[in-house]
Enzyme design. Structure first.
Site, PDB file in Angstrom:
ATOM      1  N   ASP A  42      -1.351   6.601   2.744  1.00 49.93           N
ATOM      2  CA  ASP A  42       0.099   6.395   2.665  1.00 49.93           C
ATOM      3  C   ASP A  42       0.492   5.838   1.305  1.00 49.93           C
ATOM      4  O   ASP A  42       1.668   5.744   0.983  1.00 49.93           O
ATOM      5  CB  ASP A  42       0.544   5.402   3.751  1.00 49.93           C
ATOM      6  CG  ASP A  42       0.283   5.971   5.136  1.00 49.93           C
ATOM      7  OD1 ASP A  42       0.564   7.170   5.333  1.00 49.93           O
ATOM      8  OD2 ASP A  42      -0.217   5.237   6.001  1.00 49.93           O
ATOM      9  N   HIS A  43      -0.469   5.436   0.554  1.00 46.64           N
ATOM     10  CA  HIS A  43      -0.182   4.783  -0.734  1.00 46.64           C
ATOM     11  C   HIS A  43      -1.078   5.398  -1.804  1.00 46.64           C
ATOM     12  O   HIS A  43      -2.096   4.829  -2.189  1.00 46.64           O
ATOM     13  CB  HIS A  43      -0.462   3.274  -0.622  1.00 46.64           C
ATOM     14  CG  HIS A  43       0.042   2.495  -1.802  1.00 46.64           C
ATOM     15  ND1 HIS A  43      -0.637   2.409  -2.997  1.00 46.64           N
ATOM     16  CD2 HIS A  43       1.163   1.775  -1.961  1.00 46.64           C
ATOM     17  CE1 HIS A  43       0.033   1.652  -3.852  1.00 46.64           C
ATOM     18  NE2 HIS A  43       1.122   1.254  -3.265  1.00 46.64           N
ATOM     19  N   PHE A  44      -0.835   6.615  -2.267  1.00 40.07           N
ATOM     20  CA  PHE A  44       0.282   7.468  -1.865  1.00 40.07           C
ATOM     21  C   PHE A  44      -0.328   8.766  -1.327  1.00 40.07           C
ATOM     22  O   PHE A  44      -1.476   9.066  -1.643  1.00 40.07           O
ATOM     23  CB  PHE A  44       1.205   7.733  -3.041  1.00 40.07           C
ATOM     24  CG  PHE A  44       1.784   6.452  -3.597  1.00 40.07           C
ATOM     25  CD1 PHE A  44       2.936   5.898  -3.022  1.00 40.07           C
ATOM     26  CD2 PHE A  44       1.200   5.793  -4.653  1.00 40.07           C
ATOM     27  CE1 PHE A  44       3.492   4.729  -3.549  1.00 40.07           C
ATOM     28  CE2 PHE A  44       1.742   4.608  -5.168  1.00 40.07           C
ATOM     29  CZ  PHE A  44       2.883   4.078  -4.609  1.00 40.07           C
ATOM     30  N   MET A  48      -4.130   5.205  -4.228  1.00 40.06           N
ATOM     31  CA  MET A  48      -4.541   4.102  -5.122  1.00 40.06           C
ATOM     32  C   MET A  48      -4.445   2.787  -4.371  1.00 40.06           C
ATOM     33  O   MET A  48      -3.613   2.614  -3.482  1.00 40.06           O
ATOM     34  CB  MET A  48      -3.668   4.064  -6.383  1.00 40.06           C
ATOM     35  CG  MET A  48      -2.191   3.895  -6.122  1.00 40.06           C
ATOM     36  SD  MET A  48      -1.210   3.670  -7.621  1.00 40.06           S
ATOM     37  CE  MET A  48      -1.523   1.943  -7.993  1.00 40.06           C
TER      38      MET A  48
END
Lengths: 130, 192
Positions: free
Chosen positions: B33-35, B40
């Site tokens: 989700d990041h990203f 990262m």
């Protein structure tokens, strides 16, 4: 031995680093809490930076005698008593308590210290070049 | 997912310095989700990793008598990203230790490259209601899990040991050598 100007400059650096404020915000009459946004944990950080900058030791309660403000002997109904004010004046000769004494509400005490007070506090702990 | 943002201590010098590693893996859910197309490690979790490395250093110095919490980050800088496959090395050095709290200087390196650096301030809290969350046993357990007692050294250079008052009855029989193991081998002490 530092001069008063050197003490002021070092305190300015300590406050810029501890509080993340701009240098020009730091004026002698600026209050640490109200004007510079210091919170309680910042005082620990500021004390450490002063100790390091001036090679001094600042025991707990010396700059900010919180024990007086929580002692029922000195505080009644949220206000510092005459006895408490006398104790604060004794413990904080570097601070001007006159304004606070007019309406000594404990919760306002945090906004008392100014940059100039900090300078006087340090000047009382190091030898100053006249 | 558990709130461990370091994987293992690789050095631990009581009251002075600790070094821990964090391996960034694509298996970690949050990276997706990041990203979604560019995973990262969030910078906030790099800070948390440095804070866990330094917080346990402070905690151990106090023999787990203080409840140590992250109180303030006066300064933090990031120089590059940490992505899956990277191993970060967090190094924290005690700046000061006082009754009310402590501060460490922290760095994060990717190999030789400085990835981030920070100043971290910890407060000591002794509010009784915090006991459940900040029990000495919980910190000790974390130190063991992260291998601090396998690599750690006390201030006098001897092998780092848990405080005697926190040892369980079975721990004593596991043996805790008073001298360092030969050839610089990591001392085997109390079971981590």
């Amino acid at each position: 031995m530092p001069t008063k100007e050197e003490i002021y400059e070092k305190i300015k650096v300590a406050l810029v680093e501890a509080l993340g404020v701009d240098e020009d915000e730091i004026q002698p009459e600026a209050t640490l809490v109200g004007d510079l946004g210091a919170e309680s944990i910042d005082f620990l950080d500021i004390v450490f930076r002063l100790e390091k900058a001036f090679a001094i030791k600042i025991p707990r309660g010396e700059l900010f005698p919180e024990d007086v403000l929580t002692d029922p002997k000195y505080v009644q109904d949220g206000r510092v008593t005459e006895l408490g004010l006398a104790e604060l004046r004794k413990r904080m000769p570097f601070a001007n308590l006159d304004e606070f004494a007019k309406n000594p509400v404990v919760q306002d005490f945090g906004n008392l210290l100014t940059v100039a007070d900090m300078c006087r506090f340090v000047e009382g702990k190091v030898e100053v070049t006249p | 997912m558990r709130w461990y943002w370091i994987d293992r201590f690789i050095e631990f010098e009581s009251g002075r310095r600790a070094k821990a590693i964090k391996c960034v893996s694509l298996a970690e859910d949050y990276l997706h989700d990041h990203f979604s197309r560019y995973p990262m490690l969030p910078n906030a979790l790099v800070i948390e990793g440095m804070a866990q490395t330094g917080g346990l250093l402070v905690c151990e110095h106090n023999q787990f008598t203080e409840k140590v919490i992250l109180a303030k980050i006066p300064k933090v800088e990031f120089f590059c990203e940490a992505v899956p496959g990277d191993t970060l090395t967090y190094t924290t050095t005690i700046e000061y230790l006082k009754d009310e709290g402590a501060a460490v200087a922290a760095t994060s390196h990717k190999g030789e490259v400085l990835q981030a650096r920070a100043e971290i301030v910890f407060a000591h809290l002794n509010a009784p209601w915090l006991g459940t969350f900040f029990s000495p046993e919980a910190f000790l357990s974390m130190m063991r899990l992260l291998g601090a007692y396998r690599v750690g050294r006390a201030a006098d250079g001897s092998p780092l040991l848990p405080p005697a008052r926190l040892l369980r009855p079975g721990d004593a029989s596991l043996g805790a050598p008073k001298t360092a193991a030969p050839d610089g081998a990591a001392p085997q002490k109390v079971q981590p």
